[in-house]
Design an enzyme around this catalytic site. Structure first.
Site, PDB file in Angstrom:
ATOM      1  N   GLU A  49       0.959  -1.094  -0.128  1.00  0.00           N
ATOM      2  CA  GLU A  49      -0.258  -0.261  -0.186  1.00  0.00           C
ATOM      3  C   GLU A  49       1.220   1.223   0.358  1.00  0.00           C
ATOM      4  O   GLU A  49       1.702   1.442   1.106  1.00  0.00           O
ATOM      5  CB  GLU A  49      -0.511   0.032   1.283  1.00  0.00           C
ATOM      6  CG  GLU A  49      -1.897  -1.183   1.602  1.00  0.00           C
ATOM      7  CD  GLU A  49      -2.764  -1.297   2.683  1.00  0.00           C
ATOM      8  OE1 GLU A  49      -3.721  -1.911   2.870  1.00  0.00           O
ATOM      9  OE2 GLU A  49      -2.350  -0.256   3.453  1.00  0.00           O
ATOM     10  N   ASP A  60      -6.034   9.145  10.091  1.00  0.00           N
ATOM     11  CA  ASP A  60      -4.976   8.862  10.367  1.00  0.00           C
ATOM     12  C   ASP A  60      -3.660   9.464  11.448  1.00  0.00           C
ATOM     13  O   ASP A  60      -4.403  10.105  12.147  1.00  0.00           O
ATOM     14  CB  ASP A  60      -3.509   8.872   9.206  1.00  0.00           C
ATOM     15  CG  ASP A  60      -3.581   8.130   7.801  1.00  0.00           C
ATOM     16  OD1 ASP A  60      -3.459   6.906   8.061  1.00  0.00           O
ATOM     17  OD2 ASP A  60      -4.090   8.794   6.905  1.00  0.00           O
TER      18      ASP A  60
END
Length: 269
Positions: A49, A60
């Site tokens: 990824e 995040d």
């Protein structure tokens, strides 16, 4: 068959889970990031990824937010991220690459142009965390029509009513976020993960990859016994953040990847 499905198929025949590694493109700079990217498959990464840096990565945790800041400071943008994939593909035609991030940079580039360039560069899948299934026509549908898988996130708070909606149009694999909240937070109990994977399997035939909070070979091995894929991101990013030099960053990421890969590969032995 897509590169993603081919890879999961191969691993199923080998009776082991995939190690899915996450790094942010351009962190700490383009050349170092490309060196890490090119080194990951030999260090044991089965799927990669690649984060698309964005100014407001709200899903995040601190480690990946800082990675975004470092990458943006080094002038990384979506065009350069696609160029990184092109350069990676010069040497590696088999390791799947999934671009992960937010819709804004894609929207700014233009969906049509982005998809065309992503296909040409050799991108296999997309994870766009702020684009719900209600907006499939914005990106998911045209991406899949062009042969790019669209991977959805599910969480402990995705209930049985919502789950089929989230999975509608999913392809490649399903990414299960084992801890509700931001990436890199604490780790979930194994019992919880096992129950969650079983529930997902009742709704989809896609491989299930579990991430968030996995930092050690032992944790990775435990998850690898329960599911088709183990996602490791923040632990790798921390190696970059804590490195005294770019060379140390490269070796730190790849060495941790090797260690975690050993855990994943031995899990079902």
């Amino acid at each position: 068959m897509s590169r993603l499905l081919t890879r999961f198929d191969e691993l199923k025949q080998q009776n082991r889970a995939a190690l899915v590694t996450f790094i942010t493109a351009g962190d700490p700079d383009y050349a170092t990031s490309l060196q890490i990217l090119k080194g990951l498959p030999a260090a044991g990464a089965d799927v990669i990824e690649l984060g698309m840096p964005f100014t407001d990565p709200m899903a995040d945790g601190p480690a990946i937010q800082l990675a975004n800041i470092r990458a943006l400071a080094a002038k990384q943008d979506l065009a350069k991220t696609l160029q990184m994939v092109r350069e990676f593909r010069q040497d590696d035609q088999t390791t799947p690459i999934v671009l992960m991030g937010y819709f804004n940079p894609i929207h700014k580039m233009g969906v049509e142009r982005f998809i065309a360039e992503a296909v040409e560069a050799g991108v296999d899948g997309l994870i766009v965390v702020d684009l719900p299934p209600e907006h499939n026509e914005d990106l998911c549908d045209p991406a899949q029509a062009a042969g790019i898988d669209f991977i959805r996130l599910t969480t402990p708070t995705t209930d049985d009513k919502r789950l089929p909606v989230v999975l509608n149009g999913s392809s490649g694999f399903v990414y299960y976020v084992s801890v509700a909240g931001v990436t890199g937070a604490g780790s979930a109990t194994l019992e919880h993960v096992e129950e969650a994977v079983a529930r997902l399997k009742r709704h989809t035939e896609l491989p299930v990859c579990v991430g968030f909070g996995i930092r050690t070979p032992e944790q990775a091995a435990a998850i690898a016994r329960l599911t088709e894929g183990v996602v490791v991101g923040s632990a790798l990013i921390d190696q970059i953040a804590n490195a005294k030099s770019n060379a140390q960053a490269v070796e730190g990421v790849l060495e941790l990847c090797r260690q975690i890969s050993t855990g994943v590969r031995s899990a079902r032995a």
